[in-house]
Design an enzyme around this catalytic site. Structure first.
Site, PDB file in Angstrom:
ATOM      1  N   GLY A   1     -14.343 110.934  45.503  1.00  0.00           N
ATOM      2  CA  GLY A   1     -14.284 112.078  44.898  1.00  0.00           C
ATOM      3  C   GLY A   1     -15.603 112.216  43.862  1.00  0.00           C
ATOM      4  O   GLY A   1     -16.734 111.743  44.228  1.00  0.00           O
ATOM      5  N   SER A   2     -15.726 112.816  42.939  1.00  0.00           N
ATOM      6  CA  SER A   2     -16.732 112.924  42.045  1.00  0.00           C
ATOM      7  C   SER A   2     -17.361 111.857  41.414  1.00  0.00           C
ATOM      8  O   SER A   2     -18.519 111.822  40.873  1.00  0.00           O
ATOM      9  CB  SER A   2     -16.423 113.973  40.934  1.00  0.00           C
ATOM     10  OG  SER A   2     -16.298 115.143  41.579  1.00  0.00           O
ATOM     11  N   THR A   3     -16.686 110.710  41.347  1.00  0.00           N
ATOM     12  CA  THR A   3     -17.186 109.180  40.776  1.00  0.00           C
ATOM     13  C   THR A   3     -18.400 108.968  41.831  1.00  0.00           C
ATOM     14  O   THR A   3     -19.225 107.954  41.388  1.00  0.00           O
ATOM     15  CB  THR A   3     -16.122 108.249  40.962  1.00  0.00           C
ATOM     16  OG1 THR A   3     -15.697 107.934  42.213  1.00  0.00           O
ATOM     17  CG2 THR A   3     -14.980 108.738  40.043  1.00  0.00           C
ATOM     18  N   PHE A   4     -18.692 109.542  43.039  1.00  0.00           N
ATOM     19  CA  PHE A   4     -19.771 109.202  44.126  1.00  0.00           C
ATOM     20  C   PHE A   4     -20.729 109.916  43.866  1.00  0.00           C
ATOM     21  O   PHE A   4     -21.994 109.662  44.075  1.00  0.00           O
ATOM     22  CB  PHE A   4     -18.949 109.566  45.433  1.00  0.00           C
ATOM     23  CG  PHE A   4     -19.805 109.199  46.473  1.00  0.00           C
ATOM     24  CD1 PHE A   4     -20.198 108.072  46.646  1.00  0.00           C
ATOM     25  CD2 PHE A   4     -20.722 110.197  47.532  1.00  0.00           C
ATOM     26  CE1 PHE A   4     -21.009 107.294  47.688  1.00  0.00           C
ATOM     27  CE2 PHE A   4     -21.272 109.609  48.504  1.00  0.00           C
ATOM     28  CZ  PHE A   4     -21.618 108.474  48.478  1.00  0.00           C
TER      29      PHE A   4
END
Length: 629
Positions: free
Chosen positions: A326-329
């Site tokens: 998800g957005s941790t990437f």
């Protein structure tokens, strides 16, 4: 008296025969006497030794298994007294009746009973066979009281493996269990005598399995006097052997227990590591199992529940759970963009969706974020910005940066079961699926969705490499074996520019410490303890047009398995990074709502305890979501 000629001939014949017989007897006597002299005089020492060996038997003794301790020497796995019951089949005329009587005191189910009968059939009748272990003192006392009525039963006190913290360390320590026929096939023949000893255990999972040979120790021996049937009469001498080596882990007992309490009740995982040394400070997986029961024999009904649970308590989630990041990437995509020549100050307008051909890719914020630069896009977790950037730099640039930060690979971690996840490329898709790569797949990879899969351990490594200034720190959990510190792998530069790293670090700081950041309400306000983080929410299903048209889709209204995964990564302190962390809550909803509060509390505890403190070892350095992430 005159002897006739005929009688004279007979007399002479008799005399010759008598003389011959006497000669033969004399020769036989001399030979017998010589043989007796040879055996009793010349060979007396040899036969005395052989007679002694026939009377005295040497038997192997299982050594104590080595302890496993945390970084401060506190025991995580050790040995304790084991109240058990043995059965000698030659001392009872009816084994099954004896077991039936014993089962009135100690529970013996049908599965266990069949296994006992099998072990008895395979063993000599005078050899004790373990019937029950791990008895309470009350049960053990009851068996002793009733021993006269339990023919063949032998109460005994031995040693067994003990895991005092049970579920809290289960997936890392693993467990020991009885040796199976399959285990014997993998072992050298000279080890079989030890492995076949009653009650002997070997490591089956986790650290117990990886370092089994170190933890086993060296077997001892008991010199006993036996009779002609091999039954022990008395013990003459005893050598207890050498205990297994002590294993020191990098874990901190207090932090681990705190982290477990924080994730308990969820289907979740959390990993904390030192950003410079790679020491794993804490690694938890929930729900878990009781490793002590595997040692004694997990009840069949309870084990069936573990297998059938939708929360997968047997899965080591930090190592083998694979999730879209998800957005941790988004920090990885941002750094790839900077290295590809995209200016961080350049703005992209977010109207709430991104159009590519006939398809619209939506941002988690329905009305859009407006004009976003790279810093704000990380801070507010704007999907449209990263859709656009990903399309412009291409999937290969994203994949290359992903691998630099530890994704799509394993680290030769000491605990078995580590998965590599997946960093997709056009070449991978062609080889694995026989299909061509589509530009839309690059777009959704920009927000950590699509084919991309990561483990919680990889997310912690990714964050540590961002925090430590772009060095290839490798995670590990073993600190020392047998009193000898293990060397650390060298940490080499990743070849990422300082400018790209600063963009990622500043963006994560904005997420938690600047008003409006997606995790601002979950910051650590204590001066000197500020953390930098990134939220993430990963979809597990496709949202239909009809659902989107009805308005906001609430995770709590969906079946548990259809809800989004919640993720959060962070490091602290911001100005002098020391620890990195990842938290994944399966189907937890949003990263900011479910994962960030857990990570904040655990990181605060880590900073208060500072487990790396004076014992820190620093290695040498070489030359999409539909909700807020």
């Amino acid at each position: 008296m005159q002897i006739s000629g005929r009688d004279s001939n007979r007399y002479q014949t008799f005399t010759r025969r008598a003389a011959l017989l006497a000669g033969i007897q004399g020769i036989a006597f001399v030979a017998l006497a010589g043989r007796m002299y040879y055996l009793q005089v010349l060979k007396t020492d040899q036969y005395r030794m052989l007679a002694e060996e026939n009377r005295v038997s040497m038997r192997l003794l299982a050594p104590l298994r080595g302890n496993i301790v945390d970084r401060f020497g506190r025991p995580l796995a050790s040995n304790k007294q084991n109240y058990r019951v043995m059965l000698i089949s030659e001392q009872t005329s009816d084994v099954e009746e004896t077991l039936n009587r014993l089962s009135r005191i100690v529970e013996i189910d049908e599965f266990r009973k069949r296994r006992i009968l099998r072990d008895i059939a395979r063993s000599p009748r005078f050899m004790p066979v373990t019937v029950a272990e791990g008895l309470t003192w009350e049960q053990f006392a009851q068996v002793n009281i009733n021993e006269p009525d339990l023919a063949g039963i032998l109460p005994d006190v031995g040693e067994t493996r003990d895991y005092p913290y049970g579920e809290e360390f289960a997936h890392i320590l693993g467990y020991v269990a009885a040796v199976s026929d399959r285990d014997l096939e993998k072992e050298p023949r000279e080890a079989h005598r030890l492995l076949k000893l009653p009650g002997f255990r070997i490591g089956k999972e986790g650290i117990e399995r990886t370092y089994d040979r170190h933890l086993r120790g060296t077997p001892g021996s008991s010199q006993v006097e036996v009779n002609a049937y091999g039954r022990v009469i008395r013990e003459l001498a005893k050598d207890p052997g050498k205990p297994g080596q002590e294993l020191v882990l990098t874990l901190d007992l207090d932090v681990q227990r705190f982290a477990w309490e924080r994730v308990k009740g969820e289907s979740a995982s959390a990993v904390v590591m030192d950003v410079h040394s790679g020491d794993i400070i804490s690694i938890v997986s929930a729900p878990a199992y009781n490793p002590n029961l595997f040692n004694m024999g997990y009840p069949t009904a309870e084990y069936k529940k573990l297998l059938e649970s939708q929360y997968l308590p047997l899965l080591n989630k930090p190592l083998a759970g694979m999730y879209p990041p998800g957005s941790t990437f988004k920090m990885v995509v941002a750094m790839a963009a900077v290295e590809a020549g995209i200016e961080p100050s350049q703005r992209v307008h977010c109207p709430g969706h991104y159009s590519l051909g006939s398809h619209d890719f939506h941002c988690w914020k329905r009305g859009g974020h407006g004009a976003m630069n790279m810093h704000d896009a990380i801070k507010y977790s704007c999907d449209v910005y990263f859709y656009d950037v990903a399309r412009r730099i291409g999937i290969n640039a994203i994949a290359e940066m992903s691998r630099k930060f530890g994704l799509g690979q394993t680290y030769n971690f000491e605990v078995p079961g580590e998965k590599a996840g997946l960093v997709p490329t056009p070449e991978w898709k062609r080889a694995a699926r026989g299909e061509v790569w589509h530009q839309g797949e690059t777009v959704i990879a920009g927000i950590g969705q699509g084919y991309l899969l990561t483990t919680p351990l990889q997310l912690a490594v990714m964050t540590a490499r961002i925090a430590n200034g772009g060095h290839s720190v490798i995670p590990h959990i073993t600190r020392a074996i047998g009193g000898e510190l293990l060397p650390l792998p060298p940490s080499k530069p990743l070849g990422v520019s300082e400018r790209a790293l600063q963009v990622a670090q500043a963006g994560m700081n904005g997420v938690t410490n600047e008003p409006g950041g997606t995790a601002y309400r979950h910051r650590i306000p204590d001066p000197g303890m500020e953390l930098a983080g990134k939220t993430g929410t990963a979809q597990v299903r496709r949202i239909s047009r009809a659902e989107r048209a009805t308005g906001v889709i609430r995770n709590e209204d969906l079946e548990w398995r259809q809800r989004d995964h919640a993720l959060y990564v962070c490091y602290a302190p911001v100005h002098e990074p020391r620890y990195a962390m990842s938290v994944v809550v399966e189907h937890g909803g949003s990263g900011s709502g479910a994962a960030a509060p857990i990570a904040r509390d655990i990181m605060h505890e880590v900073l208060l305890r500072n487990p790396g403190g004076p014992q820190a070892r620093r290695p040498e350095t070489g030359s999409g979501t539909e909700e807020a992430g």
